[in-house]
Write a protein that holds these residues in place. Structure first.
Motif, PDB file in Angstrom:
ATOM      1  N   CYS A  51      47.184  26.597  13.289  1.00  0.00           N
ATOM      2  CA  CYS A  51      48.489  26.593  12.625  1.00  0.00           C
ATOM      3  C   CYS A  51      48.460  25.583  11.485  1.00  0.00           C
ATOM      4  O   CYS A  51      48.465  24.369  11.722  1.00  0.00           O
ATOM      5  N   ARG A  52      48.434  26.085  10.253  1.00  0.00           N
ATOM      6  CA  ARG A  52      48.275  25.213   9.097  1.00  0.00           C
ATOM      7  C   ARG A  52      49.282  25.460   7.986  1.00  0.00           C
ATOM      8  O   ARG A  52      49.283  24.766   6.994  1.00  0.00           O
ATOM      9  N   THR A  53      50.132  26.477   8.133  1.00  0.00           N
ATOM     10  CA  THR A  53      51.065  26.791   7.052  1.00  0.00           C
ATOM     11  C   THR A  53      52.497  26.884   7.593  1.00  0.00           C
ATOM     12  O   THR A  53      52.728  26.897   8.807  1.00  0.00           O
ATOM     13  N   HIS A  54      53.414  27.015   6.656  1.00  0.00           N
ATOM     14  CA  HIS A  54      54.823  27.172   7.008  1.00  0.00           C
ATOM     15  C   HIS A  54      55.027  28.435   7.855  1.00  0.00           C
ATOM     16  O   HIS A  54      55.860  28.456   8.758  1.00  0.00           O
ATOM     17  N   ASP A  55      54.249  29.462   7.561  1.00  0.00           N
ATOM     18  CA  ASP A  55      54.375  30.727   8.300  1.00  0.00           C
ATOM     19  C   ASP A  55      53.944  30.594   9.764  1.00  0.00           C
ATOM     20  O   ASP A  55      54.309  31.432  10.590  1.00  0.00           O
ATOM     21  N   ASP A  56      53.178  29.565  10.072  1.00  0.00           N
ATOM     22  CA  ASP A  56      52.703  29.348  11.443  1.00  0.00           C
ATOM     23  C   ASP A  56      53.643  28.481  12.270  1.00  0.00           C
ATOM     24  O   ASP A  56      53.353  28.171  13.419  1.00  0.00           O
ATOM     25  N   LYS A  61      55.432  25.593  17.179  1.00  0.00           N
ATOM     26  CA  LYS A  61      56.520  25.079  18.028  1.00  0.00           C
ATOM     27  C   LYS A  61      56.327  25.497  19.484  1.00  0.00           C
ATOM     28  O   LYS A  61      56.418  24.661  20.395  1.00  0.00           O
ATOM     29  N   LEU A  62      56.039  26.762  19.709  1.00  0.00           N
ATOM     30  CA  LEU A  62      55.889  27.234  21.087  1.00  0.00           C
ATOM     31  C   LEU A  62      54.586  26.746  21.712  1.00  0.00           C
ATOM     32  O   LEU A  62      54.533  26.485  22.915  1.00  0.00           O
ATOM     33  N   ALA A  63      53.534  26.592  20.906  1.00  0.00           N
ATOM     34  CA  ALA A  63      52.286  26.021  21.428  1.00  0.00           C
ATOM     35  C   ALA A  63      52.508  24.575  21.857  1.00  0.00           C
ATOM     36  O   ALA A  63      52.048  24.157  22.930  1.00  0.00           O
ATOM     37  N   LEU A  64      53.225  23.811  21.044  1.00  0.00           N
ATOM     38  CA  LEU A  64      53.516  22.411  21.397  1.00  0.00           C
ATOM     39  C   LEU A  64      54.404  22.323  22.630  1.00  0.00           C
ATOM     40  O   LEU A  64      54.227  21.437  23.475  1.00  0.00           O
ATOM     41  N   GLY A  65      55.357  23.241  22.753  1.00  0.00           N
ATOM     42  CA  GLY A  65      56.197  23.273  23.953  1.00  0.00           C
ATOM     43  C   GLY A  65      55.374  23.565  25.199  1.00  0.00           C
ATOM     44  O   GLY A  65      55.559  22.939  26.246  1.00  0.00           O
ATOM     45  N   ALA A  66      54.438  24.494  25.075  1.00  0.00           N
ATOM     46  CA  ALA A  66      53.554  24.813  26.207  1.00  0.00           C
ATOM     47  C   ALA A  66      52.690  23.606  26.560  1.00  0.00           C
ATOM     48  O   ALA A  66      52.518  23.277  27.735  1.00  0.00           O
ATOM     49  N   ILE A  67      52.162  22.928  25.549  1.00  0.00           N
ATOM     50  CA  ILE A  67      51.331  21.750  25.787  1.00  0.00           C
ATOM     51  C   ILE A  67      52.131  20.649  26.472  1.00  0.00           C
ATOM     52  O   ILE A  67      51.647  20.011  27.410  1.00  0.00           O
ATOM     53  N   ALA A  68      53.351  20.443  26.020  1.00  0.00           N
ATOM     54  CA  ALA A  68      54.200  19.420  26.644  1.00  0.00           C
ATOM     55  C   ALA A  68      54.415  19.725  28.124  1.00  0.00           C
ATOM     56  O   ALA A  68      54.320  18.835  28.969  1.00  0.00           O
ATOM     57  N   ASN A  69      54.684  20.994  28.448  1.00  0.00           N
ATOM     58  CA  ASN A  69      54.879  21.364  29.854  1.00  0.00           C
ATOM     59  C   ASN A  69      53.578  21.249  30.652  1.00  0.00           C
ATOM     60  O   ASN A  69      53.570  20.744  31.776  1.00  0.00           O
ATOM     61  N   LEU A  70      52.483  21.713  30.070  1.00  0.00           N
ATOM     62  CA  LEU A  70      51.186  21.635  30.755  1.00  0.00           C
ATOM     63  C   LEU A  70      50.773  20.187  30.995  1.00  0.00           C
ATOM     64  O   LEU A  70      50.163  19.863  32.010  1.00  0.00           O
ATOM     65  N   ALA A  71      51.105  19.297  30.065  1.00  0.00           N
ATOM     66  CA  ALA A  71      50.714  17.893  30.167  1.00  0.00           C
ATOM     67  C   ALA A  71      51.550  17.112  31.173  1.00  0.00           C
ATOM     68  O   ALA A  71      51.304  15.923  31.387  1.00  0.00           O
ATOM     69  N   VAL A  88      44.345  17.236  17.668  1.00  0.00           N
ATOM     70  CA  VAL A  88      45.078  18.464  17.338  1.00  0.00           C
ATOM     71  C   VAL A  88      46.579  18.194  17.318  1.00  0.00           C
ATOM     72  O   VAL A  88      47.290  18.615  16.393  1.00  0.00           O
ATOM     73  N   LEU A  89      47.084  17.472  18.325  1.00  0.00           N
ATOM     74  CA  LEU A  89      48.513  17.165  18.387  1.00  0.00           C
ATOM     75  C   LEU A  89      48.963  16.330  17.204  1.00  0.00           C
ATOM     76  O   LEU A  89      49.984  16.620  16.575  1.00  0.00           O
ATOM     77  N   LEU A  90      48.224  15.277  16.900  1.00  0.00           N
ATOM     78  CA  LEU A  90      48.616  14.392  15.810  1.00  0.00           C
ATOM     79  C   LEU A  90      48.532  15.100  14.461  1.00  0.00           C
ATOM     80  O   LEU A  90      49.407  14.913  13.609  1.00  0.00           O
ATOM     81  N   SER A  91      47.531  15.929  14.277  1.00  0.00           N
ATOM     82  CA  SER A  91      47.418  16.697  13.025  1.00  0.00           C
ATOM     83  C   SER A  91      48.600  17.651  12.874  1.00  0.00           C
ATOM     84  O   SER A  91      49.183  17.777  11.797  1.00  0.00           O
TER      85      SER A  91
END
Length: 194
Positions: A51-56, A61-71, A88-91
Motif C-alpha cells: 500500500c503506497r498510494t492514496h488509492d490504497d 486501513k483494514l490491514a492495520l485494523g487486522a494487525i492491531a487485533n492480531l497483535a 512496515v507499520l512505521l512506513s
C-alpha cells in the motif's frame, strides 16, 4: 481467503475485504491465535507493505485494523517479532500520516506490539518514538491520535530495556541532547485537551 489474496493480489477491493474479514475474525480471542498460526499475519503484512498510494488507503486501513487485533495475542506477537512488522507499520503510518483514521489504526498496532520485548526493540530502532511525537505534533487537536500515541509511548518506555534513553528521546523530541522540545510538546497538548 489467503489463497484469494494471493490469486488476486492486484485487486484492491478483494484485498480490502480480505483484510476486513481477518480483522473481524481476530477480534475473537480464540480465533486470533489460530489466525496467527495459519499465516494470516504474514499475508496481511505483505499486503500492507504494498500500500503506497492514496488509492490504497482503504486496504491499508483494514490491514492495520487486522494487525492491531492480531497483535492483541502474545503468541501472535512472537510471530510479528520474527517479521519486519515494525518497519512496515512505521512506513505505513508515515505514508498515511495525514489521514487520522488510518493513523489511529497504525498507532494502535504499534501500541499492541510495544509490550513485546523483541517488537519493542524493533520499533525503537525503527524510529517509533520520533514518529509518535511527530504524530502528536501534527495532530494536536485530534484527541484520539494524541491519546493513542501517548499510550504507545508509555508502553515503549515501560517495556524497554533502556528506559532512560527512551525518556531522553521523548524529552528532546529529536532536537538533540539538552533540548526539551518533547516536554514542551506534551505540556502543550495537555493544555489543549485539559
Amino acid at each position: 481467503t489467503i489463497q484469494a489474496m494471493r490469486a488476486f493480489s492486484d485487486n484492491p477491493t478483494l484485498l480490502k475485504e480480505a483484510c476486513g474479514v481477518f480483522g473481524n475474525l481476530a477480534s475473537d480471542q480464540d480465533l486470533r491465535i489460530q489466525l496467527g498460526e495459519s499465516g494470516v499475519i504474514q499475508e496481511v503484512l505483505g499486503t500492507l507493505s504494498t500500500c503506497r498510494t492514496h488509492d490504497d488507503r482503504k486496504v491499508a486501513k483494514l490491514a492495520l485494523g487486522a494487525i492491531a487485533n492480531l497483535a492483541s495475542s502474545e503468541a501472535n506477537r512472537e510471530v510479528f517479532a520474527k517479521s519486519d512488522a515494525a518497519q512496515v507499520l512505521l512506513s505505513s503510518a508515515r505514508l498515511y500520516m495525514g489521514n487520522e483514521n488510518i493513523l489511529e489504526y497504525a498507532i494502535g498496532a504499534v501500541s499492541h506490539l510495544a509490550v513485546h520485548e523483541a517488537c519493542n526493540l524493533q520499533l525503537i530502532n525503527g524510529g517509533a518514538v520520533e514518529a509518535l511525537l511527530l504524530f502528536i505534533g501534527e495532530h494536536r487537536e485530534d484527541l484520539a491520535v494524541v491519546s493513542k500515541s501517548l499510550v504507545a509511548l508509555r508502553r515503549l518506555v515501560k517495556q524497554s530495556a533502556n528506559q532512560q534513553a527512551i525518556l531522553r528521546q521523548i524529552a528532546s523530541a529529536g532536537h538533540g541532547e539538552g533540548s526539551f522540545h518533547g516536554i514542551y510538546l506534551l505540556v502543550e497538548i495537555g493544555r489543549a485537551h485539559v
